[in-house]
Write an enzyme that holds these catalytic residues in place. Structure first.
Site, PDB file in Angstrom:
ATOM      1  NE  ARG A  54      -2.990  -1.106   3.250  1.00 25.63           N
ATOM      2  CZ  ARG A  54      -3.220  -2.424   3.159  1.00 25.63           C
ATOM      3  NH1 ARG A  54      -3.615  -3.338   2.221  1.00 25.63           N
ATOM      4  NH2 ARG A  54      -2.942  -3.237   4.231  1.00 25.63           N
ATOM      5  CE1 TYR A  65      -2.962   4.436   0.335  1.00 29.81           C
ATOM      6  CE2 TYR A  65      -1.677   3.984   1.863  1.00 29.81           C
ATOM      7  CZ  TYR A  65      -2.746   3.673   1.470  1.00 29.81           C
ATOM      8  OH  TYR A  65      -3.874   2.935   1.984  1.00 29.81           O
ATOM      9  CE1 TYR A 110     -12.401   5.863   0.357  1.00 31.30           C
ATOM     10  CE2 TYR A 110     -14.269   6.334   1.939  1.00 31.30           C
ATOM     11  CZ  TYR A 110     -12.918   5.456   1.571  1.00 31.30           C
ATOM     12  OH  TYR A 110     -12.379   4.598   2.478  1.00 31.30           O
TER      13      TYR A 110
END
Ligand code: SAM
Length: 260
Positions: free
Chosen positions: A64, A68, A90
């Site tokens: 991850r 990013y 979101y």
């Protein structure tokens, strides 16, 4: 010169976006979008002709932090090219979200104007749907994995909210789910502070106006066999009453007497 604004779209499609976020999007040269629902991307495309998805940076098996970094770099390339860039995320772009914070810090380091516009996060929806006021008894927020990896001090007289509970215990940073065995360890940790029959609520905010939030309450001991998703948040209510601080109260009383 280029600039960067990271805005929050809120949790529910079309319902939570603020006027400032909307006008930033409309005035941008290019809009990058990271949302969990492709429908939200389509909605954003109606607001701007150049909307680029950051979603393809996610891949099963890819760490991850690399995802990013790639997201940050995609946005920064356009900022460096002198464009007005918006990153639309979101929820709230700064709540349990690494890329927006990193992108803003990096843009500033390189001398560009950059800021964040807050949005309605899962936390905000949770308070509304579950009728919780974080100020009444206090409210602790932790990432579920961090609670497992590190010794944290839980206050069982306040609410405890665990984020990313669906990937609790994942140390590979590559998975989209961890199984019941990992959750059993999480329950073991929580059992240090809560009884086995303590009610906990799996919460999933509604993301479309036509759907209902998920609010499933189970006994803590049954959590390992309760379905959890990437977008689940766990709410643990207090199991203890507030403890009076008699020493502090006596000292305050002494002040009051001196004032009288
Ligand atoms: N920035 C987002 C926000 O403002 O809510 C949070 C992003 S964080 C990477 C992802 C975590 O947020 C999930 O693991 C879950 O804990 C929570 N989350 C995301 N969507 C949710 C939803 N629809 N309902 C409840 N929690 C949600």
């Amino acid at each position: 010169p280029g600039s960067l604004v990271c805005v929050g779209l809120g949790m529910m499609l079309g319902a939570h976006i603020g006027p400032r976020a909307r006008s930033q999007i409309e005035q941008a040269d290019v809009v990058f979008v990271a949302v969990s629902d492709p429908v939200v991307e389509l909605w954003l495309q109606q607001m701007h002709p150049d909307v680029r998805s950051l979603q393809p940076h996610y891949a099963e098996g890819k760490p991850r932090h690399q995802t990013y970094r790639d997201m940050v770099e995609s946005m920064l390339v356009e900022v460096r090219a002198g464009r007005t860039v918006v990153g639309a995320f979101y929820g709230h772009p700064g709540v349990f979200a690494k890329a927006p914070h990193d992108a803003i810090a990096q843009a500033r380091r390189e001398g560009f104007a950059a800021h964040m516009e807050p949005g309605v996060s899962a936390e905000d929806c949770l308070y509304a749907d579950l009728g919780i006021d974080p100020g009444r008894l206090g409210c602790q927020h932790y990432e579920a994995s961090q609670l497992m990896f590190y010794r944290r001090r839980i206050d069982p007289s306040a609410y405890l909210i665990l984020w990313q509970v669906g990937i609790a215990g994942d140390r590979t940073y590559r998975r989209f789910a961890t199984g019941p065995e990992y959750r059993r360890l999480l329950v073991e940790r929580l059992r240090e502070d809560y009884p086995a029959d303590h009610p906990v609520t799996v919460y999933e905010a509604a993301t479309l106006p036509i759907t209902q939030p998920r609010m499933d309450t189970v006994a803590l001991r049954d959590l390992p066999d309760t379905p959890l998703h990437m977008h689940s948040t766990l709410v643990v209510p207090p199991c203890e009453a507030l403890q009076r601080d008699e020493i502090m109260l006596a000292r305050i009383e002494a002040l009051e007497r001196a004032e009288a």
